[in-house]
Design a protein around this motif. Structure first.
Motif, PDB file in Angstrom:
ATOM      1  N   GLU A   1      17.816 -20.080   0.643  1.00 37.85           N
ATOM      2  CA  GLU A   1      17.115 -20.441   1.873  1.00 37.85           C
ATOM      3  C   GLU A   1      16.241 -19.294   2.370  1.00 37.85           C
ATOM      4  O   GLU A   1      15.155 -19.527   2.919  1.00 37.85           O
ATOM      5  N   GLY A   2      16.698 -18.052   2.162  1.00 40.65           N
ATOM      6  CA  GLY A   2      15.888 -16.908   2.559  1.00 40.65           C
ATOM      7  C   GLY A   2      14.605 -16.802   1.756  1.00 40.65           C
ATOM      8  O   GLY A   2      13.529 -16.503   2.292  1.00 40.65           O
ATOM      9  N   ILE A   3      14.696 -17.056   0.445  1.00 45.80           N
ATOM     10  CA  ILE A   3      13.498 -17.007  -0.405  1.00 45.80           C
ATOM     11  C   ILE A   3      12.523 -18.105  -0.002  1.00 45.80           C
ATOM     12  O   ILE A   3      11.311 -17.883   0.083  1.00 45.80           O
TER      13      ILE A   3
ATOM     14  N   MET B   1      12.227 -19.470   2.918  1.00 43.33           N
ATOM     15  CA  MET B   1      11.625 -19.086   4.196  1.00 43.33           C
ATOM     16  C   MET B   1      10.541 -18.030   3.997  1.00 43.33           C
ATOM     17  O   MET B   1       9.463 -18.103   4.586  1.00 43.33           O
ATOM     18  N   LEU B   2      10.822 -17.042   3.127  1.00 41.16           N
ATOM     19  CA  LEU B   2       9.846 -15.989   2.858  1.00 41.16           C
ATOM     20  C   LEU B   2       8.585 -16.569   2.231  1.00 41.16           C
ATOM     21  O   LEU B   2       7.468 -16.242   2.640  1.00 41.16           O
ATOM     22  N   LEU B   3       8.753 -17.438   1.244  1.00 40.08           N
ATOM     23  CA  LEU B   3       7.592 -18.031   0.582  1.00 40.08           C
ATOM     24  C   LEU B   3       6.760 -18.862   1.563  1.00 40.08           C
ATOM     25  O   LEU B   3       5.532 -18.941   1.447  1.00 40.08           O
ATOM     26  N   GLY B   4       7.433 -19.486   2.526  1.00 43.77           N
ATOM     27  CA  GLY B   4       6.721 -20.285   3.512  1.00 43.77           C
ATOM     28  C   GLY B   4       5.788 -19.466   4.378  1.00 43.77           C
ATOM     29  O   GLY B   4       4.869 -20.020   5.001  1.00 43.77           O
ATOM     30  N   LEU B   5       6.012 -18.159   4.442  1.00 39.27           N
ATOM     31  CA  LEU B   5       5.166 -17.274   5.234  1.00 39.27           C
ATOM     32  C   LEU B   5       3.981 -16.724   4.446  1.00 39.27           C
ATOM     33  O   LEU B   5       3.098 -16.098   5.016  1.00 39.27           O
ATOM     34  N   LEU B   6       3.973 -16.952   3.129  1.00 37.84           N
ATOM     35  CA  LEU B   6       2.932 -16.388   2.282  1.00 37.84           C
ATOM     36  C   LEU B   6       1.775 -17.369   2.139  1.00 37.84           C
ATOM     37  O   LEU B   6       1.992 -18.549   1.853  1.00 37.84           O
TER      38      LEU B   6
ATOM     39  N   ARG C   1       6.805 -31.095 -10.964  1.00 38.16           N
ATOM     40  CA  ARG C   1       5.848 -30.379 -11.797  1.00 38.16           C
ATOM     41  C   ARG C   1       5.220 -29.182 -11.041  1.00 38.16           C
ATOM     42  O   ARG C   1       4.009 -29.110 -10.858  1.00 38.16           O
ATOM     43  N   PRO C   2       6.041 -28.234 -10.597  1.00 38.55           N
ATOM     44  CA  PRO C   2       5.503 -27.076  -9.872  1.00 38.55           C
ATOM     45  C   PRO C   2       4.689 -26.185 -10.794  1.00 38.55           C
ATOM     46  O   PRO C   2       4.789 -26.265 -12.021  1.00 38.55           O
ATOM     47  N   ASP C   3       3.886 -25.324 -10.193  1.00 41.02           N
ATOM     48  CA  ASP C   3       3.121 -24.344 -10.970  1.00 41.02           C
ATOM     49  C   ASP C   3       4.019 -23.211 -11.440  1.00 41.02           C
ATOM     50  O   ASP C   3       3.854 -22.696 -12.548  1.00 41.02           O
ATOM     51  N   VAL C   4       4.964 -22.802 -10.581  1.00 36.55           N
ATOM     52  CA  VAL C   4       5.823 -21.646 -10.864  1.00 36.55           C
ATOM     53  C   VAL C   4       7.242 -21.937 -10.375  1.00 36.55           C
ATOM     54  O   VAL C   4       7.429 -22.556  -9.326  1.00 36.55           O
ATOM     55  N   VAL C   5       8.220 -21.492 -11.155  1.00 37.03           N
ATOM     56  CA  VAL C   5       9.619 -21.514 -10.723  1.00 37.03           C
ATOM     57  C   VAL C   5      10.079 -20.076 -10.532  1.00 37.03           C
ATOM     58  O   VAL C   5       9.906 -19.240 -11.428  1.00 37.03           O
ATOM     59  N   LEU C   6      10.655 -19.789  -9.365  1.00 34.55           N
ATOM     60  CA  LEU C   6      11.343 -18.511  -9.151  1.00 34.55           C
ATOM     61  C   LEU C   6      12.798 -18.735  -9.545  1.00 34.55           C
ATOM     62  O   LEU C   6      13.520 -19.479  -8.877  1.00 34.55           O
ATOM     63  N   MET C   7      13.221 -18.112 -10.629  1.00 35.28           N
ATOM     64  CA  MET C   7      14.483 -18.466 -11.289  1.00 35.28           C
ATOM     65  C   MET C   7      15.522 -17.346 -11.224  1.00 35.28           C
ATOM     66  O   MET C   7      15.287 -16.238 -11.724  1.00 35.28           O
ATOM     67  N   ASP C   8      16.669 -17.643 -10.631  1.00 36.65           N
ATOM     68  CA  ASP C   8      17.812 -16.735 -10.730  1.00 36.65           C
ATOM     69  C   ASP C   8      18.406 -16.870 -12.132  1.00 36.65           C
ATOM     70  O   ASP C   8      18.175 -17.862 -12.830  1.00 36.65           O
TER      71      ASP C   8
END
Length: 234
Positions: A20-22, A24-29, A52-59
């Protein structure tokens, strides 16, 4: 008149607070739209199929399906989606499997919003989105500066490749370009370093990708590491 392009991003992390923090952070960019959030690799693959996103931020460390396997499945099934690993771990056992699976970017979770945005933009433009720490680790391994393997374990340090005999039929110039890719240089920077045109660099890259079987620059970095290929001297 159309506005600036928006990059659609999916977040995958099993820790709710972190996820949820990530988001929220991405929502500000600026220029980034979060299209979904997954709690594990299985859900990440399913959401990629849906959105079909452009990018996945993956743990990486997630239940059911870890980040490496999810990355492999996403890159195989949805090649238009790039993967940037965002993890706590920057050890070799985490880094290189992720790159080999097809991740084009690799950041640790101490990265700030600006660094995450830069990595997302880099992978969207075809470059590698690697944190400075990861780039340093790759260079250390390429230069043979890695710590020796514990007693009784095989060493993972690359064996030196004779300059006259690059692997997989690479020419000396293609091997040199590959080494510069591993150093994190862009096509323009490589062209400037080698005193050639950008079109020539692109031709060399297309050729070396075909010969080595790598799909993108992140896999090229891993390949260069495995074969001990470094770029030209300054």
């Amino acid at each position: 008149m159309t506005g600036p392009a928006v990059t659609r991003v999916l977040v995958a992390d099993d820790q709710t607070v972190v996820r949820e923090g990530i988001v929220m952070l991405l929502g500000l960019l600026p220029g980034i739209e979060v299209v979904g959030a997954a709690a594990d690799g299985e859900e990440a693959v399913a959401l990629v199929a849906r959105h079909r996103p452009d990018v996945v931020l993956m743990d990486l460390r997630m239940p059911r399906c870890d980040g490496v396997e999810a990355t492999r499945r996403i890159r195989a099934g949805y090649p238009g989606t790039e993967v940037v690993v965002l993890t706590t771990y920057a050890d070799d056992e985490s880094l290189f499997p992720a790159l080999r699976a097809g991740a084009r970017g690799y950041l640790t979770k101490d990265a700030g919003g600006e660094e995450i945005a830069r990595a997302i933009a880099d992978v969207r433009s075809g470059a590698a989105g690697l944190s400075p720490q990861v780039q340093l680790r790759l260079l250390e391994r390429l230069s043979g500066a890695a710590d020796p393997a514990p007693s009784g374990e095989p060493s993972s340090a690359p064996s030196a490749v004779p300059a006259a005999e690059p692997p997989d039929g690479l020419t000396a110039r293609e091997a040199e370009v590959l080494g510069l890719i591993a150093e994190g240089l862009s096509n323009t920077e490589i062209a400037r370093r080698l005193y050639v045109g950008p079109a020539t660099v692109k031709t060399h890259i297309n050729n070396l990708f075909a010969k080595t079987g790598v799909r993108d620059r992140a896999q090229a970095v891993a390949y260069a590491f495995r074969h001990g290929i470094t770029g030209s001297p300054q």
